[in-house]
Write an enzyme that holds these catalytic residues in place. Structure first.
Site, PDB file in Angstrom:
ATOM      1  N   CYS A  87      33.950  46.724  44.364  1.00  0.00           N
ATOM      2  CA  CYS A  87      34.012  47.722  43.291  1.00  0.00           C
ATOM      3  C   CYS A  87      32.658  47.796  42.580  1.00  0.00           C
ATOM      4  O   CYS A  87      31.656  48.127  43.200  1.00  0.00           O
ATOM      5  CB  CYS A  87      35.174  47.366  42.355  1.00  0.00           C
ATOM      6  SG  CYS A  87      35.547  48.598  41.106  1.00  0.00           S
ATOM      7  N   HIS A 141      39.712  46.398  46.354  1.00  0.00           N
ATOM      8  CA  HIS A 141      39.859  45.132  45.625  1.00  0.00           C
ATOM      9  C   HIS A 141      40.645  44.118  46.452  1.00  0.00           C
ATOM     10  O   HIS A 141      41.883  44.097  46.365  1.00  0.00           O
ATOM     11  CB  HIS A 141      40.587  45.380  44.304  1.00  0.00           C
ATOM     12  CG  HIS A 141      39.764  46.053  43.267  1.00  0.00           C
ATOM     13  ND1 HIS A 141      39.049  45.360  42.316  1.00  0.00           N
ATOM     14  CD2 HIS A 141      39.508  47.360  43.033  1.00  0.00           C
ATOM     15  CE1 HIS A 141      38.403  46.209  41.535  1.00  0.00           C
ATOM     16  NE2 HIS A 141      38.667  47.442  41.948  1.00  0.00           N
ATOM     17  N   GLU A 181      40.980  41.042  45.835  1.00  0.00           N
ATOM     18  CA  GLU A 181      41.650  40.086  44.931  1.00  0.00           C
ATOM     19  C   GLU A 181      42.976  40.624  44.432  1.00  0.00           C
ATOM     20  O   GLU A 181      43.809  39.880  43.921  1.00  0.00           O
ATOM     21  CB  GLU A 181      40.719  39.720  43.772  1.00  0.00           C
ATOM     22  CG  GLU A 181      40.680  40.690  42.597  1.00  0.00           C
ATOM     23  CD  GLU A 181      39.901  41.977  42.863  1.00  0.00           C
ATOM     24  OE1 GLU A 181      39.473  42.203  44.020  1.00  0.00           O
ATOM     25  OE2 GLU A 181      39.732  42.784  41.915  1.00  0.00           O
TER      26      GLU A 181
END
Lengths: 237, 739
Positions: free
Chosen positions: A86, A203, A205
């Site tokens: 990002c 993303h 995560e």
């Protein structure tokens, strides 16, 4: 494997990466403040998402010229692993560690949605646990994720197999409809020529636990951990 | 230094929004004429927005206590104990007036303000919900407002890094001149580390922290305490300008400073800015405060004491530190590159003493400012109400085209998918969101525990319009039912009460009745009200908004894994309808979209039954007996079923038969409280039946999931619609206006 998570003023995925590395992967992890010029003893540096310095100039423009990025430049030159997601991807491009730039989404709006990524290159430390053509599901959350690069640089990216992820359908077809931000060639993530610096808009995560968004993001980390083992045994666990 | 200040007169006071009586009161309390600066303090602190002049006598009726309550109303936000040493801090606030004048910044700073209310308590914000009301989306001006508000929320929340996980957007012509922007924020804090907006400890230093002060938002609180006319846009300078990046730094710096133990008390400089903090904080502690305004960090030159006190520049806090710990405060804020400047001291005398370059410009008892006038103004039931309620919707012809009626409802902008807005919001940062926007309630895990929180907002202006008391009680029931349908036990409630001018007896009657309704429902459901906000004067050129109480509810799930969502999961599951048969077309979405009327009577409400139904749903979810649970709300049973068919990742049809009294449009589209549909895997059917028998509620099996259509039979009639048609209507109903 020791991880460092870089914190700029305005970073907000730092805690999420920290959580995944320490609570899901059970690996040592520390925060690295943006003023640090020495990364210390880390194997992999993560540049997380957020709005560094508010992104009021251009996304990642100020952070890309900060002290810690100089340290990361040296670290990467010596083969250290760098993962930018990002805002981290935007910073890596602004710093010149990756080619190209991330422009405002074609729809001119912020987009937070689940995306499918087809894996183009499994010959990187971040993807070596994956299959070519494998489709991963991971969310995006950005206003400026439209990857753009000039024709010679694109040719180079292709030649050196630097395109790692492309936005695709659930079946892995790279289509215009599957492109959430207007990225050139549906590019969602690339590596540098040496393959040790990965930038991606999605993303990982946020897709590292079954209860929140699935576990496809975890495959990247598991690839990284396995890459140190060098024999791929992590895949069999 | 001599400042050219206007002479203080009654006319000047009036121009600042004070009445003649209030001006007299100031003269009496001071025993002299106020200075210009003092007059400014009073005008801001005694504005409706800050002083709750017209509402306070009614608000006392709300139940605010409970075994889990750690902080009730009166602070920056309420706090509820959720176990394991954790507390949830939450509050909802309106930013209606600024959002109409300047939708992007108005909505953005609304988000900014409520975020600060949460993190001044020491809590890290984990979720934002927005409850929005607009006029007819066919109106280009309304579309401009929707687009501006949504992008303002998106910009501020996303940049700050707090996920937007829920809320609702509804449309009615009464909101055309006054959109409602109500924002709720939820945060987590250790229960023993809650900070409060107090100025304790004589001699403690007072720090100004955060953004610099400019001339933006001066008299924002006064602007928000008056109705609009056709010159509303001239008020644009009273709207503040947000900076979410600075807010993010302020969050991190405040939490880090709090962790050092150097912070005694802290308050957000929101409405009425520095004036509000310097009077309210000592008033809560029985102390006073002296401040030197020339120390205030400023980004404009030549600001007067009046401007410095009343500016509503964003991203600022007033912080009382422990004497001797100044260095800790300065060090932390320097790390985050924010100003932290000592501007004053806590003093024994309960006065606010304001100096500018050493000259005293104001000396006012803090209680005089903080305890504004309270009015008990007359209330009167609106003359039109009896006639509106006497209308019987069943005198209208029943629809001959049931499938078209159902598809039209699914495509009504209020019911249709709000993905156009939600995909502009970061919904996941923090990686806690277990249920994303689009179900009855969002669910967020509490890391480090097994628990989760369910959060929802609700408020149906049309129902409150035709029956304020029952409509408001139903809003409480629906928001709590939404939370229960996700598996959460409702533990606390915040409300935002949006009304027209309280100086009109019929508006104040609506307000008083609304409070009674909320109070009755909260008492019956044992859900305390721990904070909220009143927004009056939502009217333009005499047209008031629908009376709109919006309630936000937080619920606790003991096991984060045992939560439910509203959509069907697979074919072959049995569908049950829980709750009573009593429904009404009065005030319904059907009556509005089909016949353009807001009239009739609401269905009866049995609060005891409501409570039992919610308890039964939660028990079934926590026992793993149901695969979906969905609250029956706008559009009635037919829309509820249709939503369960198409709002999930896969479209799954259903075939049901409902034997219920009344005409087919009533059975399909009638709305009423205490009703929930659930789906149950066949192997769990026996267990579910046993659980329902124990719950002592009316319920029955009505059908089974599967197929490509939604088929509902009742009596001899049947409606059958393909899911693709329902889905298209639902997906495009709102978005087609915005594309």
């Amino acid at each position: 494997m020791k991880f460092g998570v870089v914190v700029f003023p305005g970073t907000w995925s730092d805690c999420d990466f920290h959580h995944v590395v320490s609570e899901v992967l059970h690996q040592p992890v520390k925060y690295v403040w943006h003023r640090e010029r020495d990364l210390g003893d880390v194997d992999c540096v993560i540049l997380p998402g957020g709005f560094s310095y508010g992104d009021y100039l251009r996304a990642g423009a100020v952070a890309g010229r900060s002290p810690v990025v100089e340290a990361i430049r040296d670290f990467a030159a010596k083969g250290g692993l760098v993962l930018g997601s990002c805002n981290g991807f935007q910073i890596l491009c602004e710093a010149g560690l990756l080619p190209g730039a991330l422009l405002r989404n074609e729809c001119l709006q912020y987009r937070c949605q689940s995306t499918h990524l087809v894996v183009d290159n499994v010959d990187t430390p971040f993807t070596r646990g994956l299959r070519p053509g494998q489709v991963l599901t991971m969310p995006i959350s950005h206003g400026e994720g439209k990857y753009q690069v000039d024709a010679p640089a694109l040719a180079q990216l292709r030649e050196h197999h630097q395109i790692v992820f492309r936005y695709a359908t659930a079946e892995g077809a790279v289509t215009r409809a599957a492109n959430p931000n207007g990225s050139l060639e549906n590019i969602a993530g690339i590596v540098n020529e040496a393959g040790n610096v990965l930038g991606m808009m999605p993303h990982p995560e946020r897709a590292a636990e079954a209860v929140v968004g699935g576990t496809d993001g975890l495959l990247l980390f598991q690839s990284l951990l396995g890459s140190l083992v060098e024999d791929g045994t992590f895949l069999k666990r | 230094m001599a400042l050219a200040e206007p002479k203080v007169t009654l006319d000047l006071a009036r121009g600042l929004g004070l009445t003649a009586d209030e001006y007299d009161r100031i003269l009496r309390q001071l025993g002299r004429e106020p200075t210009y600066t003092e007059l400014g303090l009073f005008s801001a602190l005694w504005s409706e927005h800050c002083a709750y002049k017209h509402s306070r006598v009614f608000l006392k009726r709300l139940p605010t206590a409970g075994p889990r309550v750690l902080q009730g109303p009166g602070e920056n936000a309420g706090a509820i104990d959720i176990g394991d040493g954790w507390a949830v801090v939450f509050k909802m606030e309106s930013h209606n007036h600024p959002s109409f004048i300047e939708p992007f910044q108005g909505a953005a700073t609304g988000v900014g303000g409520i975020l600060r209310d949460i993190f001044t308590m020491g809590a890290r914000p984990i979720a934002i919900l927005d409850s929005l009301r607009f006029g007819d989306p066919n109106d280009p001006k309304v579309r401009h407002l929707v687009a501006g508000v949504v992008s303002g929320i998106s910009w501020y929340g996303n940049c700050f890094g707090c996920p937007t996980v829920g809320g609702e957007i509804a449309f009615a012509p009464e909101y055309a001149g006054n959109p409602l922007v109500n924002v709720m924020c939820v945060g987590l804090v250790r229960a023993d580390r809650i900070f409060r907006a107090r100025a304790d400890g004589i001699g403690n230093p007072v720090f100004y922290v955060g953004n610099k002060t400019g001339r933006d938002g001066i008299h924002g609180a006064t602007m928000a305490s008056a109705t609009f006319d056709d010159k509303a846009h001239e008020q644009r300078p009273t709207v503040q300008v947000g900076d979410p990046f600075t807010e993010k730094l302020l969050l991190e710096a405040c939490l880090e400073a709090m962790a050092t133990g150097a912070v005694v008390g802290i308050q957000d400089m929101g409405a009425a800015g520095l004036a509000c903090c310097t009077s309210e904080m000592p008033a809560r502690s029985g102390t006073g405060m002296e401040v030197e305004l020339s120390s205030v960090p400023q980004r404009e030159e030549g600001m007067t004491p009046y401007e410095l006190l009343l500016s509503e520049s964003q991203e600022r806090m007033l912080l009382v530190a422990a004497r001797g710990r100044e260095g800790d405060v300065r060090r932390v804020f320097a790390k985050w590159e924010l100003d932290a400047v000592k501007v004053g001291t806590v003093i024994r005398d309960s006065d606010l003493i304001v100096r500018h370059q050493g000259h005293e410009v104001a000396r006012v008892p803090v209680d005089a400012l903080a305890d504004g006038p309270r009015y008990e103004k007359p209330t009167a039931e609106p003359a039109w109400l009896a006639e509106r309620r006497a209308f019987d919707p069943l005198t209208l012809p029943p629809p001959e085209d049931l499938p078209i009626a159902l598809v039209a409802l699914m495509g009504s902008p209020t019911i249709a998918s709000k993905d156009w807005a939600f995909r502009q919001y970061d919904q996941q940062v923090g990686i806690n969101t277990l249920v994303l926007p689009g179900s009855d309630a969002a669910v967020l895990r509490v890391k480090g525990t097994r628990r989760a929180l369910a959060v929802a907002t609700d408020g149906n202006g049309r129902q409150v319009d035709i029956d304020p008391r029952r409509g408001a009680a139903m809003a409480v029931c629906e928001a709590t039912r939404n939370v229960s349908c996700a598996g959460g036990e409702p533990v606390g409630l915040t409300d935002c009460l949006n009304f027209g001018s309280p100086e009109r007896p019929e508006i104040l009657w609506q307000f008083a009745e609304t409070i009674e309704g909320i109070a009755e429902a909260c008492r019956a459901l044992e859900v305390p009200v721990v904070g909220g906000n009143v927004s009056f004067y939502n009217e333009t050129s005499g047209q008031a908004v629908l009376p709109t109480p919006v309630v936000g509810v937080v619920g606790v799930l003991e096991d984060a894994n045992r939560h439910a969502t509203q959509w069907f999961k697979s074919p072959g599951h049995r569908i049950a309808l829980l709750g009573p048969d009593d429904v009404s077309l009065g005030g319904s979405e059907y009556l509005w979209t089909r016949h353009g009327r807001v009239a009739g009577r609401l269905a009866p409400l049995d609060l005891g039954l409501e409570r039992r139904v919610q308890r039964a749903v939660r028990a079934a979810i926590s026992a793993g007996l149901v695969t979906a649970a969905h609250d029956c709300a706008e559009g009635g049973l037919a829309v509820t079923l249709a939503e369960s068919c198409v709002t999930g990742p896969a479209r799954i049809g259903a075939e049901v038969a409902v034997e219920a009294p009344g005409r087919i449009d009533l059975v399909l589209f009638g709305e009423g409280p205490s009703r929930v549909i659930v789906s149950v895997a066949p192997e769990r059917a026996r267990g579910f039946e046993a659980a329902m028998a124990e719950a002592a509620i009316p319920w029955r099996w009505i059908g089974v999931t599967g197929g490509e259509r939604l088929v509902i039979r009742t009596g001899r009639a049947a409606v059958s619609v393909g899911l693709a048609e329902i889905d298209n209507a639902w997906r495009s109903g709102f978005e087609r206006h915005m594309a």
